[in-house]
Design a protein around this motif. Sequence first.
Motif, PDB file in Angstrom:
ATOM      1  N   ASP A 197       0.802  -1.224   0.000  1.00 57.95           N
ATOM      2  CA  ASP A 197       0.000   0.000   0.000  1.00 57.95           C
ATOM      3  C   ASP A 197       0.839   1.280   0.000  1.00 57.95           C
ATOM      4  OD1 ASP A 197       0.995   0.023   2.537  1.00 57.95           O
ATOM      5  OD2 ASP A 197      -0.947  -0.012   3.569  1.00 57.95           O
ATOM      6  N   SER A 198       2.132   1.198  -0.207  1.00 62.33           N
ATOM      7  CA  SER A 198       2.968   2.391  -0.234  1.00 62.33           C
ATOM      8  C   SER A 198       2.980   2.991  -1.641  1.00 62.33           C
ATOM      9  CB  SER A 198       4.402   2.060   0.190  1.00 62.33           C
ATOM     10  OG  SER A 198       5.034   1.294  -0.823  1.00 62.33           O
ATOM     11  N   PRO A 199       3.114   4.319  -1.769  1.00 64.55           N
ATOM     12  CA  PRO A 199       3.204   4.954  -3.089  1.00 64.55           C
ATOM     13  C   PRO A 199       4.402   4.447  -3.888  1.00 64.55           C
ATOM     14  CG  PRO A 199       2.749   6.585  -1.393  1.00 64.55           C
ATOM     15  CD  PRO A 199       3.055   5.312  -0.682  1.00 64.55           C
ATOM     16  N   HIS A 200       5.469   4.073  -3.208  1.00 64.82           N
ATOM     17  CA  HIS A 200       6.670   3.584  -3.900  1.00 64.82           C
ATOM     18  C   HIS A 200       6.353   2.355  -4.739  1.00 64.82           C
ATOM     19  CE1 HIS A 200      10.845   2.628  -4.701  1.00 64.82           C
ATOM     20  NE2 HIS A 200      10.619   1.395  -4.252  1.00 64.82           N
ATOM     21  N   PHE A 201       5.429   1.517  -4.247  1.00 66.54           N
ATOM     22  CA  PHE A 201       5.056   0.311  -4.996  1.00 66.54           C
ATOM     23  C   PHE A 201       4.508   0.697  -6.371  1.00 66.54           C
ATOM     24  CE2 PHE A 201       1.667  -2.618  -6.262  1.00 66.54           C
ATOM     25  CZ  PHE A 201       2.393  -3.795  -6.391  1.00 66.54           C
ATOM     26  N   TRP A 202       3.659   1.706  -6.385  1.00 66.67           N
ATOM     27  CA  TRP A 202       3.079   2.170  -7.653  1.00 66.67           C
ATOM     28  C   TRP A 202       4.174   2.773  -8.542  1.00 66.67           C
ATOM     29  CZ3 TRP A 202      -1.708   5.971  -7.901  1.00 66.67           C
ATOM     30  CH2 TRP A 202      -2.117   6.104  -9.219  1.00 66.67           C
ATOM     31  N   PHE A 203       4.942   3.713  -8.002  1.00 72.94           N
ATOM     32  CA  PHE A 203       5.939   4.414  -8.797  1.00 72.94           C
ATOM     33  C   PHE A 203       7.003   3.467  -9.345  1.00 72.94           C
ATOM     34  CE2 PHE A 203       5.254   8.653  -6.368  1.00 72.94           C
ATOM     35  CZ  PHE A 203       4.023   8.795  -7.016  1.00 72.94           C
ATOM     36  N   ASN A 209      11.119   5.837 -18.293  1.00 74.90           N
ATOM     37  CA  ASN A 209      11.029   7.005 -19.173  1.00 74.90           C
ATOM     38  C   ASN A 209       9.773   7.835 -18.931  1.00 74.90           C
ATOM     39  OD1 ASN A 209      13.406   6.180 -20.342  1.00 74.90           O
ATOM     40  ND2 ASN A 209      12.429   5.236 -22.121  1.00 74.90           N
ATOM     41  N   ASP A 210       8.784   7.246 -18.234  1.00 77.02           N
ATOM     42  CA  ASP A 210       7.527   7.949 -17.986  1.00 77.02           C
ATOM     43  C   ASP A 210       7.412   8.451 -16.548  1.00 77.02           C
ATOM     44  OD1 ASP A 210       6.944   7.183 -20.563  1.00 77.02           O
ATOM     45  OD2 ASP A 210       5.695   5.484 -19.975  1.00 77.02           O
ATOM     46  N   ARG A 211       8.294   7.987 -15.668  1.00 74.44           N
ATOM     47  CA  ARG A 211       8.154   8.258 -14.234  1.00 74.44           C
ATOM     48  C   ARG A 211       8.227   9.745 -13.921  1.00 74.44           C
ATOM     49  NH1 ARG A 211      12.027   4.380 -11.554  1.00 74.44           N
ATOM     50  NH2 ARG A 211      10.666   2.880 -12.637  1.00 74.44           N
ATOM     51  N   SER A 212       9.191  10.432 -14.527  1.00 77.79           N
ATOM     52  CA  SER A 212       9.354  11.861 -14.253  1.00 77.79           C
ATOM     53  C   SER A 212       8.129  12.647 -14.701  1.00 77.79           C
ATOM     54  CB  SER A 212      10.605  12.380 -14.966  1.00 77.79           C
ATOM     55  OG  SER A 212      10.745  13.765 -14.818  1.00 77.79           O
ATOM     56  N   ARG A 213       7.591  12.317 -15.875  1.00 80.48           N
ATOM     57  CA  ARG A 213       6.409  13.021 -16.380  1.00 80.48           C
ATOM     58  C   ARG A 213       5.194  12.759 -15.490  1.00 80.48           C
ATOM     59  NH1 ARG A 213       3.116  10.891 -20.083  1.00 80.48           N
ATOM     60  NH2 ARG A 213       4.743   9.416 -20.700  1.00 80.48           N
ATOM     61  N   LEU A 218       1.383  14.878 -11.417  1.00 78.84           N
ATOM     62  CA  LEU A 218       0.764  14.734 -10.098  1.00 78.84           C
ATOM     63  C   LEU A 218       1.092  15.926  -9.209  1.00 78.84           C
ATOM     64  CD1 LEU A 218      -0.839  12.983  -8.106  1.00 78.84           C
ATOM     65  CD2 LEU A 218       1.310  11.835  -7.514  1.00 78.84           C
ATOM     66  N   THR A 219       2.363  16.301  -9.174  1.00 76.77           N
ATOM     67  CA  THR A 219       2.788  17.429  -8.332  1.00 76.77           C
ATOM     68  C   THR A 219       2.147  18.727  -8.808  1.00 76.77           C
ATOM     69  OG1 THR A 219       4.906  16.329  -7.911  1.00 76.77           O
ATOM     70  CG2 THR A 219       4.785  18.693  -7.460  1.00 76.77           C
ATOM     71  N   GLY A 220       2.071  18.897 -10.110  1.00 78.12           N
ATOM     72  CA  GLY A 220       1.453  20.101 -10.651  1.00 78.12           C
ATOM     73  C   GLY A 220      -0.001  20.232 -10.255  1.00 78.12           C
ATOM     74  N   TYR A 221      -0.707  19.097 -10.214  1.00 79.44           N
ATOM     75  CA  TYR A 221      -2.116  19.137  -9.805  1.00 79.44           C
ATOM     76  C   TYR A 221      -2.245  19.415  -8.315  1.00 79.44           C
ATOM     77  CZ  TYR A 221      -6.768  17.490  -8.558  1.00 79.44           C
ATOM     78  OH  TYR A 221      -8.040  17.398  -8.042  1.00 79.44           O
ATOM     79  N   LEU A 222      -1.436  18.721  -7.489  1.00 79.05           N
ATOM     80  CA  LEU A 222      -1.532  18.910  -6.030  1.00 79.05           C
ATOM     81  C   LEU A 222      -1.073  20.310  -5.614  1.00 79.05           C
ATOM     82  CD1 LEU A 222      -0.243  15.425  -4.795  1.00 79.05           C
ATOM     83  CD2 LEU A 222      -2.611  16.222  -5.009  1.00 79.05           C
ATOM     84  N   ASP A 223      -0.220  20.926  -6.424  1.00 79.08           N
ATOM     85  CA  ASP A 223       0.199  22.307  -6.153  1.00 79.08           C
ATOM     86  C   ASP A 223      -0.735  23.321  -6.810  1.00 79.08           C
ATOM     87  OD1 ASP A 223       2.320  21.373  -4.723  1.00 79.08           O
ATOM     88  OD2 ASP A 223       3.787  21.582  -6.340  1.00 79.08           O
ATOM     89  N   HIS A 233       0.853   6.716 -19.291  1.00 80.76           N
ATOM     90  CA  HIS A 233       2.179   6.195 -18.962  1.00 80.76           C
ATOM     91  C   HIS A 233       2.161   4.672 -19.089  1.00 80.76           C
ATOM     92  CE1 HIS A 233       0.687   4.817 -14.984  1.00 80.76           C
ATOM     93  NE2 HIS A 233      -0.108   5.865 -15.115  1.00 80.76           N
ATOM     94  N   ARG A 234       3.340   4.083 -19.034  1.00 84.67           N
ATOM     95  CA  ARG A 234       3.458   2.626 -19.119  1.00 84.67           C
ATOM     96  C   ARG A 234       3.696   2.036 -17.735  1.00 84.67           C
ATOM     97  NH1 ARG A 234       7.989   3.231 -23.629  1.00 84.67           N
ATOM     98  NH2 ARG A 234       8.086   5.203 -22.455  1.00 84.67           N
ATOM     99  N   MET A 235       3.068   0.871 -17.510  1.00 82.38           N
ATOM    100  CA  MET A 235       3.196   0.169 -16.221  1.00 82.38           C
ATOM    101  C   MET A 235       3.688  -1.256 -16.467  1.00 82.38           C
ATOM    102  SD  MET A 235       2.142   1.996 -13.493  1.00 82.38           S
ATOM    103  CE  MET A 235       1.409   0.876 -12.306  1.00 82.38           C
TER     104      MET A 235
END
Length: 615
Positions: A197-203, A209-213, A218-223, A233-235
């Motif tokens: 259940d940690s965010p790290h698991f998802w990231f 190549n998609d992680r930074s975007r 996400l940060t842009g929306y929360l800010d 993105h690809r998972m």
Amino acid sequence: MSADINVLLIEKDVSDVQRFEQLIDASDFAKLTLFHAGGFHEAIKALHQSCFEVILLNLCLPDVKGVGLIKRLKSEAPQTPIVAVDDVDDLQTAIAAIQEGAQDYLVKKSILAPAHLEGSCSDKSYKEVGNRLIATLRCAIKRAELSQQLEISQQRYELAVKGTNDGIWDWDLQNQRIYYSERWQSLLGLSESDMNDSPHFWFSRIHPNDRSRFQQQLTGYLDKELQHFECEHRMLHSDGTYRWMLSRGVALWSDQGRAYRIAGSQTDITSRKSLENSLYQEKELAQITLHSIGDAVITTDSKGYIQDLNPIAERLTGWKRHEAQQKSIAEVYNLVDNSTQRLKDPAVQTIAEGTATGVINHCPILISKHGRKFAIRESTAPIRSASGETVGTVVIFHDVTEERMKAKRLAWQVSHDPLTHLYNRSKFQQSLNEIIEDAHTHKSQHVLCCMDLDNFKSVNDTCGHAAGDLFLQQIAHLWRSKIRSSDLLARLGGDEFGLILYDCNLASALKITNALCESLRSFRFVYEHKVFNVGVSIGVAPITRDTRGAEEVLRLADGACYEAKNKGRNRVQVHNFDPLETNHPTVSDGQRGSRLVYALENDQFCLYKQAVTAS
């Protein structure tokens, strides 16, 4: 809640039933009706016959006892709230009743004990207890309604989630824990034991190549720099491959404007991405093909607005691709005929008719944005969808300006004398045959003139053929200015000329031919300080319905020309037709010599033979 309330009281003790009735009557609520059932089975019958807003259930009935009564009643009336009533105050029983589905739990002695209801203020006590009882029933009804609404909302949510086939995630930003639905897990081929259940698991499962975007979105929306969170993105799938996902989410914000929770969905878009990639490759291939072919190509939508054009079309129309897009094809593809009259747009015609078309005019001219003219050859075809609907057109055309100029030059050379630029003998003979046919058909009158220069040989003998050629060019230019635009002047060979005067009587013909004689009489040809005076003898023969053929009228006009020479030259002689005349004038040596030269130059000699036999 002001509507009437029907209450089903399931109670074995009649005296308790009376006390309930007294409490209700003493309360301030006058819209409550109490129905009584002495046992469980009697209550079932009542539920089948009537509708009740709430049930007051004694857990100790003569035919059935215990909290199991609640479950059995719920099966008969699942939407009707139940308030359990017991003779003793037992916490465990109360908990069990609530767990079985009761909305509340009452103890008889707390509401029906004589100590509460007797005394000097008994009316007031009955009213207070009755109001509390009514409040309990109304709260039970309200809680049941809210529970039902919550259940409906939950069902709607579950149906929506299943219908969209999306995975759901819910991120507690304060505790940094994420809930992942079963569908979210199955999209990646994961089981419950694989999850964290940690965010790290998802990231960690997002493509590097998609992680930074993803993090930036996400940060842009929360800010609050972006209005919504949405990222493709690809998972990493459990089988080791990467799947394209679309993640979207909405946050909850505190009074201080900070997000404390964000939840959303994850959609598998791998198939869509694959299709997009295939379409992109096909489009790129089509663009390369479009830009590589030698023809100009313009494509439009179903309304005739330009979608694309290749470099050849850019060059011919004078419009750049970005300038022409979304403009009407009629504005960019400007077609006119030889008289500069606007032609009907073939693309619009194709859209209207749904069939391949082309410009009816065989020689359309394209006027470019900058005014340049191009002779083109073009064709237009509809672009159809899979269902056969016309969704646009494709116009293909190419520049044939040089080709048509060559064809014009060739046609001109076939019909013109290269030295004087007058018509040649072939064109003259063709036109003579046509005009004779016209005279026979329409009873019209025309005139044929045979013209032979006088003393032209002296120019060639004195100064050479270059001087003779220059003289002939100047004479041709002079005579063109003296005849009508409808007349046909031709050089037949050497110093011989022919003139056809269309729709002309003899009187008018004499004026024209005499003007030709006079123009040559007053003309002085100067070459290398030498001056030459050359005349012309003209023989005239009318062309009427009685003219039998070109050979005859030529012979008559030629004879008249010979007669003009015999009478002193540089004059006009009209042939007077005599049907009894059998002896015709002979051809002069000069005429014969000119014709022999022309025939030799044009390969018109024919060889005949006669066998020689011994006598």
